[in-house]
Motif scaffolding. Sequence first.
Motif, mmCIF file in Angstrom:
data_model
loop_
_atom_site.group_PDB
_atom_site.id
_atom_site.type_symbol
_atom_site.label_atom_id
_atom_site.label_comp_id
_atom_site.label_asym_id
_atom_site.label_seq_id
_atom_site.Cartn_x
_atom_site.Cartn_y
_atom_site.Cartn_z
ATOM 1 N N ARG A 1 0.834 -1.215 0.000
ATOM 2 C CA ARG A 1 0.000 0.000 0.000
ATOM 3 C C ARG A 1 0.862 1.255 0.000
ATOM 4 N NH1 ARG A 1 -2.769 -2.931 4.027
ATOM 5 N NH2 ARG A 1 -1.785 -1.637 5.645
ATOM 6 N N GLU A 2 1.927 1.226 0.818
ATOM 7 C CA GLU A 2 2.725 2.439 0.986
ATOM 8 C C GLU A 2 3.601 2.750 -0.215
ATOM 9 O OE1 GLU A 2 4.764 1.585 4.608
ATOM 10 O OE2 GLU A 2 3.097 2.240 5.892
ATOM 11 N N VAL A 3 4.024 1.722 -0.952
ATOM 12 C CA VAL A 3 4.927 1.954 -2.077
ATOM 13 C C VAL A 3 4.173 2.350 -3.347
ATOM 14 C CG1 VAL A 3 5.038 -0.377 -3.093
ATOM 15 C CG2 VAL A 3 7.093 1.061 -3.026
ATOM 16 N N ALA A 4 2.875 2.065 -3.413
ATOM 17 C CA ALA A 4 2.109 2.321 -4.629
ATOM 18 C C ALA A 4 2.171 3.784 -5.101
ATOM 19 C CB ALA A 4 0.659 1.873 -4.442
ATOM 20 N N PRO A 5 1.973 4.787 -4.224
ATOM 21 C CA PRO A 5 2.042 6.171 -4.695
ATOM 22 C C PRO A 5 3.417 6.564 -5.235
ATOM 23 C CG PRO A 5 0.940 6.049 -2.573
ATOM 24 C CD PRO A 5 1.578 4.719 -2.806
ATOM 25 N N SER A 6 4.474 5.943 -4.700
ATOM 26 C CA SER A 6 5.825 6.246 -5.175
ATOM 27 C C SER A 6 5.985 5.813 -6.629
ATOM 28 C CB SER A 6 6.868 5.538 -4.310
ATOM 29 O OG SER A 6 6.731 5.881 -2.957
ATOM 30 N N ILE A 7 5.518 4.604 -6.950
ATOM 31 C CA ILE A 7 5.623 4.105 -8.319
ATOM 32 C C ILE A 7 4.714 4.893 -9.240
ATOM 33 C CG2 ILE A 7 5.316 2.076 -9.780
ATOM 34 C CD1 ILE A 7 5.960 0.346 -7.360
ATOM 35 N N ALA A 8 3.517 5.232 -8.754
ATOM 36 C CA ALA A 8 2.569 5.995 -9.575
ATOM 37 C C ALA A 8 3.135 7.349 -9.988
ATOM 38 C CB ALA A 8 1.267 6.180 -8.803
ATOM 39 N N ALA A 9 4.039 7.908 -9.174
ATOM 40 C CA ALA A 9 4.622 9.214 -9.491
ATOM 41 C C ALA A 9 5.379 9.211 -10.813
ATOM 42 C CB ALA A 9 5.560 9.654 -8.362
ATOM 43 N N PHE A 10 5.793 8.025 -11.269
ATOM 44 C CA PHE A 10 6.564 7.936 -12.515
ATOM 45 C C PHE A 10 5.695 7.619 -13.730
ATOM 46 C CE2 PHE A 10 9.561 7.169 -9.062
ATOM 47 C CZ PHE A 10 10.551 8.072 -9.379
ATOM 48 N N GLY A 11 4.390 7.754 -13.572
ATOM 49 C CA GLY A 11 3.494 7.656 -14.719
ATOM 50 C C GLY A 11 3.354 6.277 -15.314
ATOM 51 N N VAL A 12 3.356 5.253 -14.481
ATOM 52 C CA VAL A 12 3.238 3.882 -14.981
ATOM 53 C C VAL A 12 1.907 3.692 -15.708
ATOM 54 C CG1 VAL A 12 2.959 1.478 -14.254
ATOM 55 C CG2 VAL A 12 4.794 2.871 -13.283
ATOM 56 N N GLU A 13 1.985 3.097 -16.890
ATOM 57 C CA GLU A 13 0.800 2.840 -17.705
ATOM 58 C C GLU A 13 0.463 1.357 -17.813
ATOM 59 O OE1 GLU A 13 0.948 5.336 -21.483
ATOM 60 O OE2 GLU A 13 3.051 5.344 -20.828
ATOM 61 N N ARG A 14 1.428 0.502 -17.483
ATOM 62 C CA ARG A 14 1.248 -0.937 -17.682
ATOM 63 C C ARG A 14 1.902 -1.682 -16.530
ATOM 64 N NH1 ARG A 14 3.792 -4.687 -22.011
ATOM 65 N NH2 ARG A 14 2.133 -6.139 -22.534
ATOM 66 N N ILE A 15 1.244 -2.765 -16.068
ATOM 67 C CA ILE A 15 1.761 -3.573 -14.977
ATOM 68 C C ILE A 15 1.879 -5.014 -15.438
ATOM 69 C CG2 ILE A 15 1.379 -4.388 -12.623
ATOM 70 C CD1 ILE A 15 -0.381 -1.897 -12.168
ATOM 71 N N LEU A 16 3.115 -5.535 -15.416
ATOM 72 C CA LEU A 16 3.372 -6.940 -15.697
ATOM 73 C C LEU A 16 3.822 -7.592 -14.397
ATOM 74 C CD1 LEU A 16 5.344 -6.667 -19.078
ATOM 75 C CD2 LEU A 16 2.920 -7.152 -18.749
ATOM 76 N N VAL A 17 3.318 -8.777 -14.106
ATOM 77 C CA VAL A 17 3.563 -9.363 -12.795
ATOM 78 C C VAL A 17 3.732 -10.874 -12.898
ATOM 79 C CG1 VAL A 17 1.074 -9.533 -12.331
ATOM 80 C CG2 VAL A 17 2.683 -9.488 -10.420
ATOM 81 N N SER A 18 4.555 -11.420 -12.024
ATOM 82 C CA SER A 18 4.719 -12.867 -11.908
ATOM 83 C C SER A 18 3.374 -13.511 -11.554
ATOM 84 C CB SER A 18 5.749 -13.179 -10.819
ATOM 85 O OG SER A 18 5.658 -14.516 -10.379
ATOM 86 N N THR A 19 3.243 -14.772 -11.906
ATOM 87 C CA THR A 19 2.022 -15.511 -11.597
ATOM 88 C C THR A 19 1.896 -15.839 -10.110
ATOM 89 O OG1 THR A 19 3.221 -17.523 -12.205
ATOM 90 C CG2 THR A 19 1.812 -16.529 -13.895
#
Length: 307
Positions: free
Chosen positions: A177-195
């Motif tokens: 929860r706490e790290v999400a706004p930090s990553i959002a600050a860089f304008g992420v448009e796509r999320i790829l994630v391990s299964t």
Amino acid sequence: MTPQLAAGVGLWRRGDAGLEVLLVERTKHRDVSLPKGKLDPGESLPQCAVRELEEETGYRVTLQAPLGTSEYLLPTGQDKVVYYWQSELRDGDPDHVFEANDEILALHWVPLEDAASRCTYDHDAVLVRRLAERIAAGEADTFAIVAMRHAKAADPYAWEGDDASRTLTARGERQAREVAPSIAAFGVERILVSTAVRCRETVAPLARLLGVAPRTSRALAQDTYLDRGDRLLRHVAKAVHHRRSTVLCSHLPVIPAIVDAVAAATDSPDSPALHRGSMLHTADFTVLHVGGPDVRVLAVETHGAPI
């Protein structure tokens, strides 16, 4: 004495009269500087930079490559360190209305060639000149490829199911929860994630914040990534080709492969910064800023969940 931390933005635009940089005039001190502000408790530096810019100027932007830091002594004797990022204002409202307040008296869009001389302080002038050099070199417009390690998960030795089914601990859920706004600050448009469940749970708060549906890939899974290196490279190459800021959330052994894939897709030389960016703790993320005429990695920075 612990330094006081702050963050700001070197914001520029292509105006009718040419390239311009935004400077703010403070109400109390009547000085002219780049917009910045102090870190709030529980806030990350990237998050602070975006928030402070919006509060001071009304502009909400995506952070691009780090611009540098300024360090100086406060009247109290405490050191102050300010971290800056560059950002281009692409969709600014031409009728943007600013109202003077107790903190900021006025906004000044200053021609790029005059901006350094308009700054009250030398440390701001240095950053403005650096920004001008990057704009001249075509290195001011960047996008981000983010390598992220999952948050704290259940102990594998105590977990009764298979490894991929391990969930986040309470601490891991808080980190996510706490790290999400930090990553959002860089304008992420796509999320790829391990299964793996722990990775999918890690990006869930970010996905909700951005309104972006994550896409799972076995090329990011700890047990299969070695057999899917070509697929991982294609994921990264596609993001680079389309200049889409993308986060790839995976496991500690896979993070170096992600960083290597970004270097390979951009023909970027090996460097100590890339190696450091591969060594992440739980919920840490490394931002690889890509851009320039030859589309390569121009800067690398690593962050984690705020303390």
